[in-house]
Design a protein around this motif. Sequence first.
Motif, PDB file in Angstrom:
ATOM      1  N   LEU A  16     -20.123 -61.568  -7.592  1.00 16.15           N
ATOM      2  CA  LEU A  16     -21.169 -60.582  -7.305  1.00 16.15           C
ATOM      3  C   LEU A  16     -22.326 -61.227  -6.536  1.00 16.15           C
ATOM      4  CD1 LEU A  16     -22.266 -57.706  -7.562  1.00 16.15           C
ATOM      5  CD2 LEU A  16     -23.156 -58.343  -9.823  1.00 16.15           C
ATOM      6  N   GLY A  68     -21.322 -52.483  -4.303  1.00 16.87           N
ATOM      7  CA  GLY A  68     -21.889 -53.393  -5.295  1.00 16.87           C
ATOM      8  C   GLY A  68     -21.459 -53.032  -6.707  1.00 16.87           C
ATOM      9  N   ASP A 109     -23.573 -59.354   1.797  1.00 19.02           N
ATOM     10  CA  ASP A 109     -23.895 -57.991   2.207  1.00 19.02           C
ATOM     11  C   ASP A 109     -25.355 -57.826   2.603  1.00 19.02           C
ATOM     12  OD1 ASP A 109     -21.203 -57.364   1.750  1.00 19.02           O
ATOM     13  OD2 ASP A 109     -21.787 -55.307   1.312  1.00 19.02           O
ATOM     14  N   ALA A 110     -26.222 -58.733   2.187  1.00 17.98           N
ATOM     15  CA  ALA A 110     -27.609 -58.699   2.680  1.00 17.98           C
ATOM     16  C   ALA A 110     -27.609 -58.882   4.196  1.00 17.98           C
ATOM     17  CB  ALA A 110     -28.444 -59.778   2.004  1.00 17.98           C
ATOM     18  N   TRP A 149     -21.153 -61.942  -2.975  1.00 20.13           N
ATOM     19  CA  TRP A 149     -21.049 -60.663  -2.277  1.00 20.13           C
ATOM     20  C   TRP A 149     -22.448 -60.157  -1.893  1.00 20.13           C
ATOM     21  CZ3 TRP A 149     -23.329 -56.118  -3.578  1.00 20.13           C
ATOM     22  CH2 TRP A 149     -22.999 -55.028  -2.762  1.00 20.13           C
ATOM     23  N   ALA A 150     -23.419 -60.240  -2.812  1.00 16.00           N
ATOM     24  CA  ALA A 150     -24.775 -59.747  -2.530  1.00 16.00           C
ATOM     25  C   ALA A 150     -25.408 -60.516  -1.376  1.00 16.00           C
ATOM     26  CB  ALA A 150     -25.644 -59.846  -3.789  1.00 16.00           C
ATOM     27  N   GLY A 187     -24.473 -50.201  -1.773  1.00 18.37           N
ATOM     28  CA  GLY A 187     -24.746 -50.036  -3.202  1.00 18.37           C
ATOM     29  C   GLY A 187     -23.510 -49.624  -3.972  1.00 18.37           C
TER      30      GLY A 187
END
Length: 182
Positions: free
Chosen positions: A20, A76, A27-28, A23-24, A73
């Motif tokens: 996670l 996410g 994806d930012a 990934w965050a 989102g």
Amino acid sequence: MEKSAENPDTPGPLVTYGLLLAWALHDAEEVAFGPRWIRENVPMLRKRFPQAPEAVWRAMERVDDREFRAAVGAMGVIVGVAAAVGARSGGRSGLYQGALNGFGLHGLVHLAQAAAVRGYTPGSVTSPLIVVPFTLWARGRLRRAGVLRPTRARDAVTGLAVAAGATVAAHAIARRLTAPAR
């Protein structure tokens, strides 16, 4: 981080919840540059790849910043569930391992996209710096813990298909959430 103290045969939470986190961070980059890059580059992409179906270009043109952020989102939530299931199962979960594999393979897709356009594409910076290295590291930890499932070519294809399907689903959810009220 080594194996967890509670069970030496279980990878630590950085292996599972790290999905996670990685990934965050990835994806930012996509949120920061994706929608604008798409708007600015669809005309060039149409010329360079005339064989692509018109529906692809229409779908890309239709995505606005708000929908894109909502889709991220939604994705996410999907990645968060996979990470949590992975943590609960000590990394053994097929869902978690499939998400991990799909994440790494999607990083390779970003690199292929950048090569195809001969330049930057959203996600192509963090893919070689975060996505691919994290995936290889996490798979190594799972392997050392004896919980990594064997990966066959069919698994790679399935992982990419699931990642693509999750992306389509995330955008469908986002489109519904961001559609003007009727």
